[in-house]
Design a protein around this motif. Structure first.
Motif, PDB file in Angstrom:
ATOM      1  N   ALA B   1       0.843  -1.186   0.000  1.00  0.00           N
ATOM      2  CA  ALA B   1       0.000   0.000   0.000  1.00  0.00           C
ATOM      3  C   ALA B   1       0.881   1.239   0.000  1.00  0.00           C
ATOM      4  CB  ALA B   1      -0.914   0.011   1.221  1.00  0.00           C
ATOM      5  N   GLN B   2       0.322   2.316  -0.538  1.00  0.00           N
ATOM      6  CA  GLN B   2       1.074   3.553  -0.606  1.00  0.00           C
ATOM      7  C   GLN B   2       0.830   4.373   0.655  1.00  0.00           C
ATOM      8  OE1 GLN B   2       0.397   1.439  -3.563  1.00  0.00           O
ATOM      9  NE2 GLN B   2      -1.302   2.869  -3.505  1.00  0.00           N
ATOM     10  N   SER B   3       1.853   5.059   1.109  1.00  0.00           N
ATOM     11  CA  SER B   3       1.691   5.979   2.225  1.00  0.00           C
ATOM     12  C   SER B   3       2.819   6.990   2.207  1.00  0.00           C
ATOM     13  CB  SER B   3       1.664   5.242   3.561  1.00  0.00           C
ATOM     14  OG  SER B   3       2.923   4.679   3.849  1.00  0.00           O
ATOM     15  N   VAL B   4       2.583   8.083   2.889  1.00  0.00           N
ATOM     16  CA  VAL B   4       3.551   9.162   2.955  1.00  0.00           C
ATOM     17  C   VAL B   4       3.672   9.611   4.394  1.00  0.00           C
ATOM     18  CG1 VAL B   4       4.036  11.527   2.268  1.00  0.00           C
ATOM     19  CG2 VAL B   4       3.042   9.953   0.627  1.00  0.00           C
ATOM     20  N   THR B   5       4.890   9.818   4.850  1.00  0.00           N
ATOM     21  CA  THR B   5       5.129  10.330   6.193  1.00  0.00           C
ATOM     22  C   THR B   5       5.903  11.633   6.114  1.00  0.00           C
ATOM     23  OG1 THR B   5       5.223   8.094   7.113  1.00  0.00           O
ATOM     24  CG2 THR B   5       6.139   9.876   8.445  1.00  0.00           C
ATOM     25  N   GLN B   6       5.298  12.676   6.630  1.00  0.00           N
ATOM     26  CA  GLN B   6       6.014  13.945   6.752  1.00  0.00           C
ATOM     27  C   GLN B   6       6.499  14.013   8.197  1.00  0.00           C
ATOM     28  OE1 GLN B   6       2.849  16.202   4.008  1.00  0.00           O
ATOM     29  NE2 GLN B   6       4.566  17.503   4.574  1.00  0.00           N
ATOM     30  N   LEU B   7       7.804  14.096   8.327  1.00  0.00           N
ATOM     31  CA  LEU B   7       8.436  13.857   9.618  1.00  0.00           C
ATOM     32  C   LEU B   7       8.270  15.007  10.600  1.00  0.00           C
ATOM     33  CD1 LEU B   7      11.442  12.230   7.890  1.00  0.00           C
ATOM     34  CD2 LEU B   7       9.921  11.048   9.448  1.00  0.00           C
ATOM     35  N   ASP B   8       7.960  16.181  10.111  1.00  0.00           N
ATOM     36  CA  ASP B   8       7.814  17.336  10.991  1.00  0.00           C
ATOM     37  C   ASP B   8       6.463  17.989  10.757  1.00  0.00           C
ATOM     38  OD1 ASP B   8      10.970  17.643   9.752  1.00  0.00           O
ATOM     39  OD2 ASP B   8      10.676  17.329  11.913  1.00  0.00           O
ATOM     40  N   SER B   9       5.706  18.197  11.819  1.00  0.00           N
ATOM     41  CA  SER B   9       4.428  18.880  11.654  1.00  0.00           C
ATOM     42  C   SER B   9       4.625  20.392  11.564  1.00  0.00           C
ATOM     43  CB  SER B   9       3.496  18.543  12.816  1.00  0.00           C
ATOM     44  OG  SER B   9       4.083  18.927  14.043  1.00  0.00           O
ATOM     45  N   HIS B  10       5.679  20.898  12.212  1.00  0.00           N
ATOM     46  CA  HIS B  10       5.994  22.327  12.181  1.00  0.00           C
ATOM     47  C   HIS B  10       7.497  22.493  11.988  1.00  0.00           C
ATOM     48  CE1 HIS B  10       2.109  22.425  14.254  1.00  0.00           C
ATOM     49  NE2 HIS B  10       1.994  23.670  13.846  1.00  0.00           N
ATOM     50  N   VAL B  11       7.850  23.456  11.127  1.00  0.00           N
ATOM     51  CA  VAL B  11       9.243  23.838  10.938  1.00  0.00           C
ATOM     52  C   VAL B  11       9.311  25.363  11.000  1.00  0.00           C
ATOM     53  CG1 VAL B  11      11.150  23.953   9.278  1.00  0.00           C
ATOM     54  CG2 VAL B  11       9.883  21.814   9.574  1.00  0.00           C
ATOM     55  N   SER B  12      10.292  25.854  11.735  1.00  0.00           N
ATOM     56  CA  SER B  12      10.452  27.295  11.845  1.00  0.00           C
ATOM     57  C   SER B  12      11.868  27.668  11.424  1.00  0.00           C
ATOM     58  CB  SER B  12      10.197  27.759  13.290  1.00  0.00           C
ATOM     59  OG  SER B  12      10.238  29.163  13.378  1.00  0.00           O
ATOM     60  N   VAL B  13      11.991  28.617  10.508  1.00  0.00           N
ATOM     61  CA  VAL B  13      13.308  29.066  10.039  1.00  0.00           C
ATOM     62  C   VAL B  13      13.317  30.589  10.020  1.00  0.00           C
ATOM     63  CG1 VAL B  13      13.617  27.012   8.612  1.00  0.00           C
ATOM     64  CG2 VAL B  13      12.668  29.086   7.597  1.00  0.00           C
ATOM     65  N   SER B  14      14.503  31.144   9.967  1.00  0.00           N
ATOM     66  CA  SER B  14      14.650  32.589   9.817  1.00  0.00           C
ATOM     67  C   SER B  14      14.729  32.937   8.342  1.00  0.00           C
ATOM     68  CB  SER B  14      15.908  33.083  10.535  1.00  0.00           C
ATOM     69  OG  SER B  14      15.803  32.843  11.922  1.00  0.00           O
TER      70      SER B  14
END
Lengths: 119, 114
Positions: B1-14
């Protein structure tokens, strides 16, 4: 070129009522899709039309949801009767049908979504 | 089965610093992969797509992503963040039996600080 449009942008209804969402795809796109994002979850596929035919409706949650695409142009998604768990954002997308040999490259163009809140 | 995992729910950069949004996929075949972005009150906009051609894919607004089969990854990068990049980003894989059926990651919200 106009993009995918959806109406209404927001809808607030009470549990047990009926709501109908409308999607107008990009002109000339045979493929039309409905997706849904409930609060805190990922966007999930509901169904796929090719022209007026349902190609895949494996994601429809239950028989309270009815999607139609009469004439192969715009589509409606009716929820009857609405339940609390139906709250979320409903997205519509459309894509062209590519010719043979062009591989799996169908880009789906999304509308802004309809935000549905069931109280 | 296909699936996708995005490892970070929030990212903050300058502003002006690099952006890295991580995505891992699971698939038993060579998939088509996409990154979409959603700005507030807007629809999902395609940033870029991978369809088994070049493994380094360039998209709009200076974004690019590299398909790494050995790592089953498709991370999104940008050398220098701009305030206008603040949005939610979705990694997407197409289905196998129905390649019109998209599977979405849970999304990563990018915050860009001045």
């Amino acid at each position: 070129e106009a993009g995918v449009t959806q109406f209404p942008s927001h809808s607030v209804i009470e549990k047990g009522q009926t709501v109908t969402l409308r999607c107008d795809p990009i002109s000339g796109h045979d493929n039309l899709y409905w997706y849904r994002r409930v609060m805190g979850k990922e966007i999930k596929f509901l169904l796929h039309f090719v022209k007026e035919s349902k190609q895949d409706e494996s994601g429809m949650p239950n028989n309270r949801f009815l999607a139609e695409r009469t004439g192969g142009t715009y589509s409606t998604l009716k929820v009857q009767p609405a339940e609390l768990e139906d709250s979320g954002v409903y997205f519509c997308a459309s894509s062209q049908t590519l010719g043979l040999g062009q591989g799996r490259q169908e880009t789906q163009y999304f509308g802004p979504g309809t935000r549905l809140l069931v109280l | 089965a296909q699936s996708v995992t995005q490892l970070d729910s929030h990212v903050s950069v300058s502003e002006g610093t690099p952006v890295l949004l991580r995505c891992n996929y699971s698939s038993s075949y060579s998939p088509s992969l996409f990154w979409y972005v959603q700005h507030p009150n807007k629809g999902l906009q395609l940033l870029l797509k991978y369809t088994s051609a070049a493994t380094l894919v360039k998209g709009i607004n200076g974004f690019e992503a590299e398909f790494k089969k050995s790592e089953t990854s498709f991370h999104l990068t940008k050398p220098s963040a701009h305030m206008s990049d603040a949005a939610e980003y979705f990694c997407v894989v197409s289905g196998f039996y129905n390649f019109n059926k998209f599977y979405f990651g849970s999304g990563t919200k990018l915050n860009v600080k001045p």
